[in-house]
Design an enzyme around this catalytic site. Structure first.
Site, PDB file in Angstrom:
ATOM      1  N   TYR A 140      24.544   4.449   0.033  1.00  0.00           N
ATOM      2  CA  TYR A 140      25.434   5.132  -0.498  1.00  0.00           C
ATOM      3  C   TYR A 140      26.320   4.324  -1.243  1.00  0.00           C
ATOM      4  O   TYR A 140      27.364   3.719  -0.888  1.00  0.00           O
ATOM      5  CB  TYR A 140      26.238   5.929   0.838  1.00  0.00           C
ATOM      6  CG  TYR A 140      27.212   6.867   0.337  1.00  0.00           C
ATOM      7  CD1 TYR A 140      27.238   7.071  -1.122  1.00  0.00           C
ATOM      8  CD2 TYR A 140      28.039   7.473   1.103  1.00  0.00           C
ATOM      9  CE1 TYR A 140      28.357   7.995  -1.402  1.00  0.00           C
ATOM     10  CE2 TYR A 140      29.047   8.227   0.932  1.00  0.00           C
ATOM     11  CZ  TYR A 140      29.110   8.640  -0.344  1.00  0.00           C
ATOM     12  OH  TYR A 140      30.270   9.678  -0.592  1.00  0.00           O
ATOM     13  N   LYS A 170      21.736   6.917  -2.788  1.00  0.00           N
ATOM     14  CA  LYS A 170      22.864   8.090  -3.071  1.00  0.00           C
ATOM     15  C   LYS A 170      23.802   7.440  -3.883  1.00  0.00           C
ATOM     16  O   LYS A 170      24.481   6.827  -3.828  1.00  0.00           O
ATOM     17  CB  LYS A 170      23.490   8.531  -1.782  1.00  0.00           C
ATOM     18  CG  LYS A 170      24.535   9.817  -2.238  1.00  0.00           C
ATOM     19  CD  LYS A 170      25.149  10.217  -0.874  1.00  0.00           C
ATOM     20  CE  LYS A 170      26.424  11.165  -1.422  1.00  0.00           C
ATOM     21  NZ  LYS A 170      27.377  10.733  -2.036  1.00  0.00           N
TER      22      LYS A 170
END
Length: 305
Positions: A140, A170
């Site tokens: 992330y 992400k």
């Protein structure tokens, strides 16, 4: 594990519901899940930034994950954010996510003692991803929150060699040149989940197939129509719809940002989320009504199905 590229459409980043005493309100998750499903959401990215993960205990994060997996009942892909500053805690959360039947795990960079290179970040994540070896693992990337601006392309190259279940990233950043490079890295080996709601159209133009975002909680139909317009080649309408998103984002920024403002919107829509935990300030006496009026001025409440 080579990316299967199975994630498509909108993945909401849910807010963590709290009750009047500031405790996690797990029963509210059941209604929340049904609402997201009714809006066309395909997955949830839980206990991330929007979910106030850094303000939750390990036990709370486990209980939230259990409730989301149960409420989703296979109808939503549940990605559990297990990141933090402590490897043993992240390993515990990752192993738990696999045990309860989550779809995948994800982790942001540690944000207190920070990795100085892509190699250091890979080495931090190796034991975390290994704690849930049967699940895809996503890095992330959100430098605006973590303060870590490593070379993501280098991270994926190195991680692809040492993290067998590394599925992708992400990508919550606005460096579209880097994002394009990631989408094309090693012939599209890695999934790149678009993380900036207000420029989803740009990510789709580059080839992204799925987005993760907080505003997908309450205006998913707008973004789904953007995706449909891109598929049909109707860029004029896609641009118009993206500007609706921009106007909503402007309002939530005026009201304390995506977590604080977005959580208030969910309350206005009848999904009990409560307020945020400190240091995010509670709502003032007249603030909710001001927010409601600003949303009415842009016809917000007609944007849900």
């Amino acid at each position: 594990m080579k990316a299967n590229h199975t994630l498509r459409g909108l993945i909401a980043a849910p807010f963590t519901p709290f009750d009047a005493q500031g405790e996690v309100n797990c029963p509210s998750i059941d209604k929340y899940a049904e609402f997201l499903i009714s809006q066309g959401i395909s997955g949830v990215f839980i206990c991330g930034t929007t979910g106030e993960s850094a303000s939750l205990t390990t036990d709370e994060r486990k209980r939230i994950a259990e409730r989301w997996v149960a409420a989703a009942a296979g109808r939503l892909k549940v990605i559990v954010h297990v990141g933090g500053n402590c490897i043993p805690q992240s390993r515990e959360l990752a192993a738990h996510a696999q045990r309860i039947g989550a779809y995948a795990t994800a982790a942001m960079s540690p944000f207190f003692f920070k990795p100085a290179s892509a190699r250091e970040l890979v080495d931090f994540f190796v034991p975390v991803a290994a704690a849930a070896p049967a699940l895809p693992f996503f890095y992330y990337h959100m430098p605006s929150m973590t303060g870590v601006s490593i070379d993501v392309e280098e991270f994926l190259r190195l991680g692809g060699e040492t993290i067998p279940n590394l599925a992708g990233v992400k990508y919550t950043h606005n460096n579209l040149m880097e994002m394009q490079a990631l989408l094309n890295l090693e012939e599209g080996r890695f999934e790149v989940l678009h993380g900036f709601d207000e420029i989803l159209l740009a990510g789709l133009a580059l080839g992204a197939k799925a987005g993760v975002g907080s505003t997908y909680n309450y205006i998913a139909p707008v973004y789904l129509r953007i995706m449909e317009c891109v598929e049909k080649g109707d860029l004029e309408e896609a641009r118009r719809l993206q500007m609706i998103s921009v106007e909503v984002v402007k309002i939530i920024i005026r009201h304390g940002g995506g977590v604080r403002g977005g959580k208030a919107i969910m309350n206005l829509l009848g999904i009990e989320c409560g307020t945020c935990r400190r240091p995010l300030a509670p709502w003032g006496e007249n603030e909710l009504e001001t927010l409601r009026k600003e949303l009415e001025n842009i016809d917000f409440f007609s944007l849900q199905k």
